[in-house]
Design a protein around this motif. Structure first.
Motif, mmCIF file in Angstrom:
data_model
loop_
_atom_site.group_PDB
_atom_site.id
_atom_site.type_symbol
_atom_site.label_atom_id
_atom_site.label_comp_id
_atom_site.label_asym_id
_atom_site.label_seq_id
_atom_site.Cartn_x
_atom_site.Cartn_y
_atom_site.Cartn_z
ATOM 1 N N ASN A 3 -3.091 -6.458 1.147
ATOM 2 C CA ASN A 3 -2.943 -5.117 0.593
ATOM 3 C C ASN A 3 -2.488 -4.089 1.620
ATOM 4 O O ASN A 3 -2.561 -2.896 1.366
ATOM 5 C CB ASN A 3 -4.258 -4.670 -0.049
ATOM 6 C CG ASN A 3 -5.383 -4.515 0.969
ATOM 7 O OD1 ASN A 3 -5.176 -4.599 2.173
ATOM 8 N ND2 ASN A 3 -6.583 -4.296 0.478
ATOM 9 N N THR A 26 -3.997 -8.548 5.675
ATOM 10 C CA THR A 26 -2.778 -9.283 5.354
ATOM 11 C C THR A 26 -2.877 -10.681 5.928
ATOM 12 O O THR A 26 -3.511 -10.902 6.963
ATOM 13 C CB THR A 26 -1.511 -8.571 5.858
ATOM 14 O OG1 THR A 26 -0.370 -9.172 5.265
ATOM 15 C CG2 THR A 26 -1.379 -8.640 7.365
ATOM 16 N N ARG A 39 -0.054 -1.228 0.590
ATOM 17 C CA ARG A 39 -0.623 -0.115 -0.171
ATOM 18 C C ARG A 39 -1.407 0.846 0.727
ATOM 19 O O ARG A 39 -1.306 2.059 0.590
ATOM 20 C CB ARG A 39 -1.543 -0.663 -1.261
ATOM 21 C CG ARG A 39 -2.228 0.408 -2.061
ATOM 22 C CD ARG A 39 -3.029 -0.182 -3.181
ATOM 23 N NE ARG A 39 -3.824 -1.286 -2.698
ATOM 24 C CZ ARG A 39 -4.943 -1.695 -3.247
ATOM 25 N NH1 ARG A 39 -5.395 -1.112 -4.314
ATOM 26 N NH2 ARG A 39 -5.606 -2.700 -2.759
ATOM 27 N N TRP A 40 -2.194 0.305 1.665
ATOM 28 C CA TRP A 40 -3.089 1.152 2.461
ATOM 29 C C TRP A 40 -2.448 1.717 3.711
ATOM 30 O O TRP A 40 -2.953 2.682 4.268
ATOM 31 C CB TRP A 40 -4.339 0.375 2.832
ATOM 32 C CG TRP A 40 -5.197 0.110 1.644
ATOM 33 C CD1 TRP A 40 -5.309 -1.085 0.972
ATOM 34 C CD2 TRP A 40 -6.016 1.030 0.944
ATOM 35 N NE1 TRP A 40 -6.165 -0.960 -0.089
ATOM 36 C CE2 TRP A 40 -6.616 0.344 -0.132
ATOM 37 C CE3 TRP A 40 -6.293 2.378 1.117
ATOM 38 C CZ2 TRP A 40 -7.489 0.946 -1.013
ATOM 39 C CZ3 TRP A 40 -7.189 2.970 0.218
ATOM 40 C CH2 TRP A 40 -7.762 2.274 -0.825
#
Length: 142
Positions: free
Chosen positions: A130, A82, A133-134
């Motif tokens: 991301n 990020t 999402r993870w």
């Protein structure tokens, strides 16, 4: 009330930003070239504020004081990453420093004594990456 373009700080992002990871902070030199250094960063999702403690004489503090206030903090762990972008200010009042040190101690460890310490306080206005999402809690349980 949030504007339609305000960044979203979802649970996956917040989880990732509370795990113990180092980050990089990018500030800009007077000539516009990037100055990238490793840092510990804390994040307050309720206010959208990232904080970096540093010495008041550091290049990062000097760049922000000189008006180069656009900064980016990037954190990566394998495929998860990020970047928080925003506008930084230098805080040198004892209350801001004590608050930032306490936040740092929770995420990392008690910071070493530094009488010249200041806080780079970053108002985050853009989030890339991301991590949502993870690191979303519902996906970790699967």
């Amino acid at each position: 009330m949030s504007s339609p373009t305000a960044p979203v700080f979802g649970p996956g992002l917040v989880t990732f930003l509370t795990e113990r990871h180092l980050a990089t902070l990018t500030t800009l030199r007077a000539d516009g070239s990037p100055h990238v250094v490793p840092v510990g960063v804390t994040f307050d999702a309720a206010t959208g504020t990232a904080r970096v403690i540093t010495s008041g004489t550091s290049a990062k503090a000097r760049h922000v004081r000189a008006g180069q206030s656009r900064v980016a903090v990037c954190q990566v762990d394998g495929k998860v990453w990020t970047t928080l972008e925003g506008t930084a200010v230098v805080r040198d009042d004892p209350a801001s420093i004590a608050d930032a040190e306490a936040r740092y101690a929770v995420r990392y460890q008690e910071p070493r004594v530094n009488p010249a310490r200041v806080v780079l306080e970053i108002s985050v206005d853009r989030v890339l990456g991301n991590a949502e999402r993870w690191r979303a809690p519902e996906q970790e349980a699967q």
